[in-house]
Scaffold this motif. Sequence first.
Motif, short mmCIF file in Angstrom:
data_model
loop_
_atom_site.label_atom_id
_atom_site.label_comp_id
_atom_site.label_asym_id
_atom_site.label_seq_id
_atom_site.Cartn_x
_atom_site.Cartn_y
_atom_site.Cartn_z
N VAL A 251 0.90 -1.31 0.04
CA VAL A 251 -0.08 -0.03 0.04
C VAL A 251 0.91 1.40 -0.06
CG1 VAL A 251 -1.99 1.28 1.10
CG2 VAL A 251 -1.71 -1.27 1.40
N THR A 252 0.60 2.23 -0.95
CA THR A 252 1.30 3.45 -0.89
C THR A 252 0.26 4.26 -0.08
OG1 THR A 252 0.57 3.99 -3.06
CG2 THR A 252 2.57 2.96 -2.82
N SER A 253 1.06 5.40 0.16
CA SER A 253 0.32 6.55 0.79
C SER A 253 1.08 7.90 0.50
CB SER A 253 0.30 6.25 2.39
OG SER A 253 1.39 6.53 2.81
N ALA A 254 0.22 9.00 0.94
CA ALA A 254 0.62 10.41 0.67
C ALA A 254 0.71 11.36 1.76
CB ALA A 254 -0.41 10.81 -0.44
N ARG A 255 1.68 12.30 1.75
CA ARG A 255 1.75 13.35 2.59
C ARG A 255 1.01 14.53 2.08
NH1 ARG A 255 5.70 12.66 6.45
NH2 ARG A 255 6.43 14.87 6.46
N ILE A 256 1.05 14.78 1.03
CA ILE A 256 0.45 15.90 0.41
C ILE A 256 -0.88 16.16 0.81
CG2 ILE A 256 -0.91 14.96 -1.67
CD1 ILE A 256 0.17 16.98 -3.35
N GLY A 257 -1.13 17.67 1.11
CA GLY A 257 -2.21 18.04 1.69
C GLY A 257 -2.61 18.11 3.21
N LEU A 258 -1.60 17.33 3.88
CA LEU A 258 -1.56 17.15 5.40
C LEU A 258 -0.82 18.49 6.06
CD1 LEU A 258 -1.22 13.43 5.52
CD2 LEU A 258 -3.35 14.59 5.72
N ASP A 259 -1.72 19.09 6.82
CA ASP A 259 -0.76 20.31 7.67
C ASP A 259 0.13 19.54 8.58
OD1 ASP A 259 -2.26 22.01 6.12
OD2 ASP A 259 -4.13 22.19 7.91
N GLU A 260 -0.27 18.53 9.15
CA GLU A 260 0.75 18.14 10.11
C GLU A 260 0.72 16.29 9.75
OE1 GLU A 260 -0.18 18.90 14.14
OE2 GLU A 260 -0.20 21.01 13.83
N PRO A 261 1.63 15.97 8.99
CA PRO A 261 1.72 14.57 8.55
C PRO A 261 2.22 13.72 9.65
CG PRO A 261 2.70 15.88 6.91
CD PRO A 261 2.57 16.64 8.16
N GLY A 262 1.60 12.64 9.97
CA GLY A 262 2.00 11.72 10.90
C GLY A 262 3.33 10.95 10.25
N PRO A 263 3.85 10.16 11.47
CA PRO A 263 5.11 9.42 11.34
C PRO A 263 5.10 8.59 10.03
CG PRO A 263 4.13 8.63 13.14
CD PRO A 263 3.47 9.91 12.80
N LEU A 264 3.92 7.81 9.64
CA LEU A 264 4.01 7.07 8.53
C LEU A 264 3.21 7.53 7.37
CD1 LEU A 264 3.38 3.60 10.49
CD2 LEU A 264 5.46 4.52 9.53
N ASP A 265 2.66 8.78 7.52
CA ASP A 265 1.91 9.37 6.03
C ASP A 265 3.19 9.61 5.13
OD1 ASP A 265 -0.67 9.83 6.97
OD2 ASP A 265 0.11 11.30 8.29
N GLY A 266 2.76 8.94 3.73
CA GLY A 266 3.85 9.00 2.72
C GLY A 266 4.37 7.71 2.59
N ALA A 267 4.45 6.57 3.76
CA ALA A 267 4.98 5.32 3.64
C ALA A 267 4.60 4.61 2.58
CB ALA A 267 5.18 4.83 5.24
N LEU A 268 5.46 3.40 2.26
CA LEU A 268 4.94 2.23 1.65
C LEU A 268 4.81 1.15 2.78
CD1 LEU A 268 4.56 0.24 -0.48
CD2 LEU A 268 7.25 0.07 -0.68
N LEU A 269 3.43 0.59 2.72
CA LEU A 269 3.23 -0.35 3.85
C LEU A 269 3.07 -1.66 2.97
CD1 LEU A 269 0.22 1.58 5.42
CD2 LEU A 269 2.84 1.53 6.27
N ARG A 270 3.30 -2.83 4.01
CA ARG A 270 2.92 -4.12 3.43
C ARG A 270 2.20 -4.69 4.78
NH1 ARG A 270 9.03 -6.51 3.08
NH2 ARG A 270 9.86 -5.51 4.92
N LEU A 271 1.33 -5.83 4.54
CA LEU A 271 0.56 -6.78 5.34
C LEU A 271 -0.05 -7.87 4.51
CD1 LEU A 271 -3.12 -5.69 5.42
CD2 LEU A 271 -1.66 -4.22 4.41
N ARG A 272 0.06 -8.96 5.38
CA ARG A 272 -0.46 -10.12 4.83
C ARG A 272 -2.05 -10.29 4.77
NH1 ARG A 272 2.83 -13.16 2.16
NH2 ARG A 272 2.44 -15.19 3.19
N VAL A 273 -2.44 -11.01 3.55
CA VAL A 273 -3.69 -11.25 3.48
C VAL A 273 -3.99 -12.81 2.98
CG1 VAL A 273 -4.29 -8.87 2.63
CG2 VAL A 273 -3.79 -10.64 1.00
#
Length: 291
Positions: A251-273
């Motif tokens: 899963v990709t994510s974005a920081r754009i448009g966030l006044d105060e991005p969190g520590p993982l905003d914009g990160a590439l994530l992975r999880l098992r399904v």
Amino acid sequence: MVTPSPVGTERLELGEGVRWTERGLVLTDILTGRLLSADLAGATLREELRLPFPLGAVAPVAGAPDTWIAAADTGICLLRAGEPPRWLLRPEQDPARPFRMNDAVADPSGRFWAGFMAYDAAPGRGGLLRVDRDGTATQALDGLSVPNGPAFTADGRTMYLADSALGRILRHRVDPETGDVDEGEVFATVRSGSPDGMAVDRDGGLWSAVWGAGVLHHYRADGRLDEVVPVPVRQPAGLCLGGADGRTLFVTSARIGLDEPGPLDGALLRLRVAVPGTPACAFRPDSGLVG
């Protein structure tokens, strides 16, 4: 299912276009024009190339291991690291209503489909292009706002397309022989957040990132929402199924448009399904199109 975890420490401005390919995992940072690959063992991202304009998404080109077809700037091009883009289509920019390419994918028949949108996400100003194997580009759909996806079933007869600004996922019938697509029907409506990138699993279920809501949705093939997965980012954007057994959801994510991005905003994530997916399809050009 396990808790999503980040891949590395890099945070992207607008992470999108994530694809599991025979060359490994690739993704884009759209507005910075970067194509990135992921070293999953080392948990790092590496820049493969950078363009001086937005890069929405790419697909591998069959028979050309160093080449990608890309939705970039205002059109479609072939990319090789260290070389200028080779344009198949590049409409002139409209200075009054500027637009750009967005998400894109190759289908099981070897065509390439790419959405475009106005920078201001104006309603009805977006659409979907189809690039046939001879390199001809045709506008397959118009009147969209912010097209994301598309995602195809394994037989190539069904295409899911999110119109994010309207909060809906459309389901279209596609003729694999001709590439003709119907007007579609509403498959799902999202009332909190906006549907964004999507992927189809081997059971025909559909995963969708929900921008602004910090969750992923999983739908059965009949349209029933059967799973909602929280993720530690506010703007999940793109996703794909991959890994050695196809059961890792990236899963990709974005920081754009966030006044105060969190520590993982914009990160590439992975999880098992539970249900695996398949690698991204390749664009399969006719002989001579790719030199």
